[in-house]
Design an enzyme around this catalytic site. Sequence first.
Site, PDB file in Angstrom:
ATOM      1  N   GLN B 236       8.810  -1.320   7.639  1.00 56.33           N
ATOM      2  CA  GLN B 236       7.919  -2.087   6.774  1.00 56.33           C
ATOM      3  C   GLN B 236       8.167  -2.054   5.045  1.00 56.33           C
ATOM      4  O   GLN B 236       7.754  -2.973   4.857  1.00 56.33           O
ATOM      5  CB  GLN B 236       5.975  -1.623   6.566  1.00 56.33           C
ATOM      6  CG  GLN B 236       5.812  -1.928   8.775  1.00 56.33           C
ATOM      7  CD  GLN B 236       3.711  -1.845   8.368  1.00 56.33           C
ATOM      8  OE1 GLN B 236       3.957  -0.243   9.433  1.00 56.33           O
ATOM      9  NE2 GLN B 236       3.726  -2.277   7.786  1.00 56.33           N
ATOM     10  N   ARG B 383      -3.994  -1.836   9.413  1.00 52.92           N
ATOM     11  CA  ARG B 383      -4.451  -3.163   8.828  1.00 52.92           C
ATOM     12  C   ARG B 383      -5.685  -3.188   7.405  1.00 52.92           C
ATOM     13  O   ARG B 383      -6.343  -3.643   8.243  1.00 52.92           O
ATOM     14  CB  ARG B 383      -4.818  -3.635  10.260  1.00 52.92           C
ATOM     15  CG  ARG B 383      -5.084  -5.469  10.491  1.00 52.92           C
ATOM     16  CD  ARG B 383      -4.789  -5.722  12.106  1.00 52.92           C
ATOM     17  NE  ARG B 383      -4.725  -7.532  11.563  1.00 52.92           N
ATOM     18  CZ  ARG B 383      -4.281  -7.983  12.965  1.00 52.92           C
ATOM     19  NH1 ARG B 383      -4.005  -7.704  14.196  1.00 52.92           N
ATOM     20  NH2 ARG B 383      -3.725  -9.098  12.178  1.00 52.92           N
ATOM     21  N   CYS B 384      -5.546  -2.525   6.787  1.00 55.59           N
ATOM     22  CA  CYS B 384      -6.286  -2.534   5.950  1.00 55.59           C
ATOM     23  C   CYS B 384      -5.439  -2.642   4.900  1.00 55.59           C
ATOM     24  O   CYS B 384      -4.475  -2.065   4.545  1.00 55.59           O
ATOM     25  CB  CYS B 384      -7.826  -1.791   5.758  1.00 55.59           C
ATOM     26  SG  CYS B 384      -7.488  -0.270   5.690  1.00 55.59           S
ATOM     27  N   GLU B 759      -6.113  -8.750   6.919  1.00 50.14           N
ATOM     28  CA  GLU B 759      -6.434  -7.338   7.149  1.00 50.14           C
ATOM     29  C   GLU B 759      -7.782  -7.927   7.191  1.00 50.14           C
ATOM     30  O   GLU B 759      -8.583  -6.890   7.957  1.00 50.14           O
ATOM     31  CB  GLU B 759      -5.615  -6.300   6.445  1.00 50.14           C
ATOM     32  CG  GLU B 759      -4.395  -6.461   7.211  1.00 50.14           C
ATOM     33  CD  GLU B 759      -3.946  -5.379   5.938  1.00 50.14           C
ATOM     34  OE1 GLU B 759      -2.440  -4.485   6.472  1.00 50.14           O
ATOM     35  OE2 GLU B 759      -3.965  -5.383   4.621  1.00 50.14           O
TER      36      GLU B 759
END
Lengths: 284, 805
Positions: B236, B383-384, B759
């Site tokens: 990532q 996902r935050c 997110e």
Amino acid sequence: MIPASFEYYRPKDMAGVIAILQEHGDEARVLAGGHSLIPMMKLRMAEVPHLIDMQDVGGLSDIEIGPDRVRIGAMVTQSDLIDDAALAKVAPILREAALQIADPQVRYMGTVGGNVANGDPGNDMPGLMQCLDATFVLIGPDGERAVAARDFYEAAYMTAREDEEVLTAVTIPLPKGGYAYEKQKRKIGDYATAAAAVQISKDQNGCSAASIAMTNLSDTPIFSEAAGAALVGTSVDDAALKAAVAAMLNDIDPTEDNRGPIAFKKYVAGVILRRAIERAWSRA
Amino acid sequence: MKDEIDNRDERVANLKGLGCSRKRVEDARFTQGKGNYVDDIKLDGMLFGDFVRSPYAHARIKSIDTAAAMEVPGVLAVLTAADLEPLGLHWMPTLAGDKQMVLADGKVLFQGQEVAFVVAEDRFAAADGIELVEVEYEELPVIVDPFESLKSDVVLREDLDPKAPGAHGPRKHPNHIFTWEAGDKAPTEEVIANAEVVATESMYYHRTHPCPLETCGCVASMDKVNGKLTLWGTFQAPHAIRTVVSLISGIEEHNIRVISPDIGGGFGNKVGAYPGYVCSVVASIVTGKPVKWIEDRMDNLMTTAFARDYHMTGKISATKEGKITALHCHVTADHGGFDACADPTKFPAGFMNICTGSYDIPTAYLEVDGVYTNKAPGGVSYRCSFRVTEAVYFIERMIEVLAIELNMDAAELRRINFIKKEQFPYKAALGWEYDSGDYHTAWDKALKAVDYDGLRAEQAQRVADFKAGKTRKLMGIGLSFFTEIVGAGPVKNCDILGLGMFDSCEIRIHPTGSAIARLGTISQGQGHATTFAQILASEIGLPADSITIEEGDTDTAPYGLGTYGSRSTPVAGAATAMAGRKIRAKAQMIAAYLLEVHDNDVEFDVDRFVVKGAPERFKTMKEIAFAAYNQAIPGLEPGLEAVSYYDPPNMTYPFGAYVCVMDIDVDTGVPDIRRFYALDDCGTRINPMIIEGQIHGGLTEALAVALGQEIAYDDMGNVKTGTLMDFFLPTAWEVPNYETDFTVTPSPHHPIGAKGVGESPHVGGVPCFSNAVQDAFRPFGNRHTNMPHDHWRIWRTANELGLHD
């Protein structure tokens, strides 16, 4: 997630299958849809040095509806069961149950024979076949024999099938009355937290016959004769439902797993059975 | 000519710029199975490496015998810590300032830990080799509870001086990692001590895992002739990986090329550096051949970065009327065997200090204690943005508990405490400055859309029916209002391993009026190739369809910190707009020259520069692009290129209002989501279709976490949820129909006003689903129960409240 190495066989007929089984005994296994066996091989929980693929052996994929019995070949898939309109007419519980097994992709591959023969307590068909008083047809070096579904299961993955035998078909007396297959699961693709198969008949005196089997609540499917008996002769009222549930709870022996502790499973088993009986009775 | 001037709407539409639901350009290859993922990479002579992993959560290693494994045909090497030690590579630094064993160095600290690396001609031989590596273990006492860990005499990390401070200050105990504080302790405690109403609650946000569809993996290829290392992988943050690889291997950074090919989801799981990367590089150097390592699903779930695992205790005080006066939060954070969190250096608990949420809370204090246990390392933002789901879950639960304490409607309690529109930019008690918001408008719109009062009336009727024995189903109304903090971040306070968290974009306009733009980020499914082209289209007046977006190759892309924490649009998206503006500035000079007017006499209009007051005199960007390459313009260099490195002045603060309506079968514990309404405000909306897709995905992952998804351990440290049979990954069957809605409150400091959205639905969704379950039982005395709300835990709540026979 890679299995240990194995020899792969693809015989053209049953004689070829049995010859390999005779040669290798419990080191050989037959492969139908592969949805139970292959994951276990990948996890290296099952070691199968000799794997016999059944797909070129003919004559195992028919559904025959006779005057008294239905005969389902071992290689009939769950998807075939769902799609067979004539079968849905004479034994609708098969379709109702098959629709609750896994997901469409698995049902295209997974077979009735594999589901009942593997002896996995999580599988739905064994309990259903016990409810329907099915008979399993086994073929071995000495020819065919029949074993009642209610006598087939000994423990998890342990069945009455001998190492040199192959389960070729399931025959079912044409079911009578109302039916229901009720299953609670955490998600699509999961085994049951609790599942109940119920077939029930009525006459002018109320319930005339009832057959009840439970799934994934012991190390084998549980045919609860007492639960069925508790309904016979009643109007399937609240007291009868309670008696049937109590009798069933006496027969099951669930263990704790990620689905929940024993107390929860027993409670849910009771709820699921009650709902199954109520739905079956409404159809009787 | 006149048509071409007048058809402005058509010219705007042709660009497919901001606000256009342009179809994703990536999907042609993804939907045809033509993606190029790391496992698709096949090189001549490529070998395959895989790990021998520890079956024990805590054990000393007495011996490792590799002889039998080496006999397996095709097995070429078995690496252990002893082989890596001479290279100094048996340990590696983590992103959190700790260090982590690459291969077990004398002991193991979690089940599944990497013990040896088997290198073989193919993955099948490697799997057989793994079976034959004989490791003799001596079991040690296992600690899976962080509270027990802080009291235990068992020292987990024998490599650390128990008295020495860690990367984030003093340590209280050999198993303690750090204490991190924000806000004012004494004033907060004083306000709470004297408050009219105080609600206290403890909650556990369970350990879970991002579980991307594609697991982690890499291919390392060391070219011994030219000394260059190429590393393909599921990264990532490819540039950060290049720097880390250079720092730990000693290979100069210009000799390392890191490539992130197509990535099948990340959700934070692919930010960190894993032992597989190091072992693959070493194996490639040792063998002189490319080496591939690909995790299977169990490896991924059991050993790569988990998320959450926060034990949170809160106190919230208010007036009798419900005006919140103070918030106190303590967290015991279970980090596992190594601290491998992926947070900015100064934030060992991420942005947990956003836990005052969307509310005007004058006084607050937060304290986080990080603790070692015998669990896998990690602690990523699933996902935050960094630890924001934990923060938002905490405050949205505390609000609900306070509403119970006040005997007040939870929607109303939120309304009277929201930060008001005119208070922005708003300086929160725990330090952040919220850029913009209009919470009341969003809340009113959401409650109206679902007919909130009608739902409450229906719920009251349901409770009455339940008590009268007419139904066995309860109804829950889940509310959540969240404020995210995304776009890390300003270099003044955000870095990872000393690398400032700016991001970048480099644009080259081709002579015929098409372009390529390269960014320091990397899409894992977010659709960057689609949306960044739209930003540029609106900035430079060339159609998005004529702009290629390229990311992920460190040899060609400008340096950036990658994609996670919803930072791509706030940071790289801003860099893209700024680089576009540099292009436009030069284009303006070229246009003025071509039109023979002064620079200030032309103005930009969609896809061209026009002479002010004379719209028939213009040069299109296409014409300008060609001129840049064929005209000798006095005072201007040829060409049309720009690069921008963008250091954001602040984070962005997207927000949203969610409502979930759920029916719960009290007897089986089965929830049925009847309705889910999600209003999101992410500022300027670049591609509404992609936003909607992001919201559907994030809500589904929120549903998963709230209703069943966990990494559970038994007392011996065995992972109980290591396959997708038990680790809950919802399918289309379990997912409800989502209703999406929006308001638009642009970020005042972002060049195009965008805030990031990927997110938000997860951050806001988890408390919304959880609150729906809890709300169903509120009329029967429920105050708080922990997630995940799977069937048996919901059943247990009903059982403990006496709702069963």
